[in-house]
Design an enzyme around this catalytic site. Structure first.
Site, PDB file in Angstrom:
ATOM      1  N   ARG A   6      15.726  35.545  34.373  1.00 14.53           N
ATOM      2  CA  ARG A   6      15.861  36.895  34.909  1.00 14.53           C
ATOM      3  C   ARG A   6      16.442  36.887  36.306  1.00 14.53           C
ATOM      4  O   ARG A   6      16.229  35.960  37.077  1.00 14.53           O
ATOM      5  CB  ARG A   6      14.479  37.557  34.977  1.00 14.53           C
ATOM      6  CG  ARG A   6      13.955  37.860  33.601  1.00 14.53           C
ATOM      7  CD  ARG A   6      13.095  39.079  33.550  1.00 14.53           C
ATOM      8  NE  ARG A   6      13.704  40.203  34.236  1.00 14.53           N
ATOM      9  CZ  ARG A   6      13.003  41.188  34.760  1.00 14.53           C
ATOM     10  NH1 ARG A   6      11.698  41.193  34.713  1.00 14.53           N
ATOM     11  NH2 ARG A   6      13.614  42.183  35.358  1.00 14.53           N
ATOM     12  N   ARG A  62      32.261  38.369  31.805  1.00 12.91           N
ATOM     13  CA  ARG A  62      33.302  38.084  30.803  1.00 12.91           C
ATOM     14  C   ARG A  62      34.533  37.428  31.420  1.00 12.91           C
ATOM     15  O   ARG A  62      35.292  36.746  30.738  1.00 12.91           O
ATOM     16  CB  ARG A  62      33.716  39.378  30.108  1.00 12.91           C
ATOM     17  CG  ARG A  62      32.641  39.931  29.227  1.00 12.91           C
ATOM     18  CD  ARG A  62      33.147  41.149  28.460  1.00 12.91           C
ATOM     19  NE  ARG A  62      32.065  41.732  27.697  1.00 12.91           N
ATOM     20  CZ  ARG A  62      31.524  42.917  27.954  1.00 12.91           C
ATOM     21  NH1 ARG A  62      31.983  43.659  28.935  1.00 12.91           N
ATOM     22  NH2 ARG A  62      30.532  43.364  27.210  1.00 12.91           N
ATOM     23  N   CYS A  74      25.772  45.643  28.318  1.00 13.95           N
ATOM     24  CA  CYS A  74      25.200  46.493  29.366  1.00 13.95           C
ATOM     25  C   CYS A  74      24.323  47.576  28.734  1.00 13.95           C
ATOM     26  O   CYS A  74      24.591  48.037  27.629  1.00 13.95           O
ATOM     27  CB  CYS A  74      26.295  47.190  30.163  1.00 13.95           C
ATOM     28  SG  CYS A  74      27.290  46.102  31.168  1.00 13.95           S
ATOM     29  N   GLU A  77      18.552  51.121  32.357  1.00 12.28           N
ATOM     30  CA  GLU A  77      17.141  50.845  32.635  1.00 12.28           C
ATOM     31  C   GLU A  77      16.353  52.141  32.410  1.00 12.28           C
ATOM     32  O   GLU A  77      16.899  53.236  32.538  1.00 12.28           O
ATOM     33  CB  GLU A  77      17.009  50.379  34.093  1.00 12.28           C
ATOM     34  CG  GLU A  77      15.702  49.775  34.460  1.00 12.28           C
ATOM     35  CD  GLU A  77      15.437  48.439  33.803  1.00 12.28           C
ATOM     36  OE1 GLU A  77      14.260  48.167  33.533  1.00 12.28           O
ATOM     37  OE2 GLU A  77      16.391  47.663  33.559  1.00 12.28           O
ATOM     38  N   ARG A  89      20.106  44.481  36.790  1.00 13.03           N
ATOM     39  CA  ARG A  89      19.255  43.392  36.306  1.00 13.03           C
ATOM     40  C   ARG A  89      20.010  42.577  35.263  1.00 13.03           C
ATOM     41  O   ARG A  89      20.794  43.115  34.502  1.00 13.03           O
ATOM     42  CB  ARG A  89      17.978  43.956  35.689  1.00 13.03           C
ATOM     43  CG  ARG A  89      17.046  44.608  36.679  1.00 13.03           C
ATOM     44  CD  ARG A  89      15.869  45.276  35.928  1.00 13.03           C
ATOM     45  NE  ARG A  89      14.846  45.784  36.813  1.00 13.03           N
ATOM     46  CZ  ARG A  89      14.845  46.999  37.346  1.00 13.03           C
ATOM     47  NH1 ARG A  89      15.828  47.838  37.093  1.00 13.03           N
ATOM     48  NH2 ARG A  89      13.863  47.394  38.139  1.00 13.03           N
ATOM     49  N   TYR A 107      16.108  36.947  42.516  1.00  9.23           N
ATOM     50  CA  TYR A 107      16.005  38.333  42.972  1.00  9.23           C
ATOM     51  C   TYR A 107      16.610  38.412  44.361  1.00  9.23           C
ATOM     52  O   TYR A 107      16.183  37.693  45.264  1.00  9.23           O
ATOM     53  CB  TYR A 107      14.541  38.793  42.972  1.00  9.23           C
ATOM     54  CG  TYR A 107      13.996  38.839  41.568  1.00  9.23           C
ATOM     55  CD1 TYR A 107      14.088  40.003  40.814  1.00  9.23           C
ATOM     56  CD2 TYR A 107      13.442  37.716  40.981  1.00  9.23           C
ATOM     57  CE1 TYR A 107      13.629  40.044  39.512  1.00  9.23           C
ATOM     58  CE2 TYR A 107      12.984  37.742  39.671  1.00  9.23           C
ATOM     59  CZ  TYR A 107      13.079  38.907  38.943  1.00  9.23           C
ATOM     60  OH  TYR A 107      12.642  38.949  37.641  1.00  9.23           O
ATOM     61  N   ARG A 115       9.789  41.178  41.948  1.00  5.84           N
ATOM     62  CA  ARG A 115       9.000  40.004  41.593  1.00  5.84           C
ATOM     63  C   ARG A 115       8.877  39.055  42.784  1.00  5.84           C
ATOM     64  O   ARG A 115       9.411  37.953  42.777  1.00  5.84           O
ATOM     65  CB  ARG A 115       9.626  39.264  40.412  1.00  5.84           C
ATOM     66  CG  ARG A 115       9.564  39.952  39.064  1.00  5.84           C
ATOM     67  CD  ARG A 115       8.141  40.259  38.579  1.00  5.84           C
ATOM     68  NE  ARG A 115       7.267  39.118  38.476  1.00  5.84           N
ATOM     69  CZ  ARG A 115       7.048  38.423  37.349  1.00  5.84           C
ATOM     70  NH1 ARG A 115       7.625  38.783  36.233  1.00  5.84           N
ATOM     71  NH2 ARG A 115       6.198  37.418  37.359  1.00  5.84           N
TER      72      ARG A 115
END
Length: 121
Positions: A6, A62, A74, A77, A89, A107, A115
């Protein structure tokens, strides 16, 4: 085994160049931190908050060498009130023998607050 890696980053403005630049920075940091090779990646999902719509952030991935055939997608959220704004994200599905606690999640910018327990200072 497939593991999730992530990452998240924020932008200041909903401008194509800024969105693509931030996505590229986040993506490259995730790759570097985990020594990821495109051939080992099953897929990459990118999500954006409602206030980002000037570009598809997947475009940057890409365009990277060796990433042409990696499925990239894509999405939006969930629009939760008071959530972090202008956030991109990434969830990368990676074939690796690393344990979950050995994976370096990334992050950056204001997204560190998502996080802090996974963010290395």
């Amino acid at each position: 085994m497939i593991r999730g890696v992530r990452g998240a980053i924020t932008v200041e403005n909903n401008i194509e160049a800024e969105i693509l630049s931030a996505t590229e920075s986040l993506f490259k940091e995730m790759i570097k931190a985990n020594k990821i090779k495109a051939v080992d990646v099953a897929s990459v999902f990118l999500s954006v908050t409602d206030d980002i719509n000037a570009a598809f952030p997947a475009k940057v991935i890409r365009m990277q060498e060796d990433w042409t055939y990696v499925p990239v997608m894509c999405m939006k959220e969930i629009a939760v009130p008071q959530a972090l704004e202008k956030c991109i994200r990434i969830m990368m599905h990676w074939n690796t023998e690393l344990r979950q606690d050995e994976i370096q999640h990334t992050y950056l910018e204001k997204a560190i607050q998502l996080r802090p327990d996974l963010t290395k200072q």
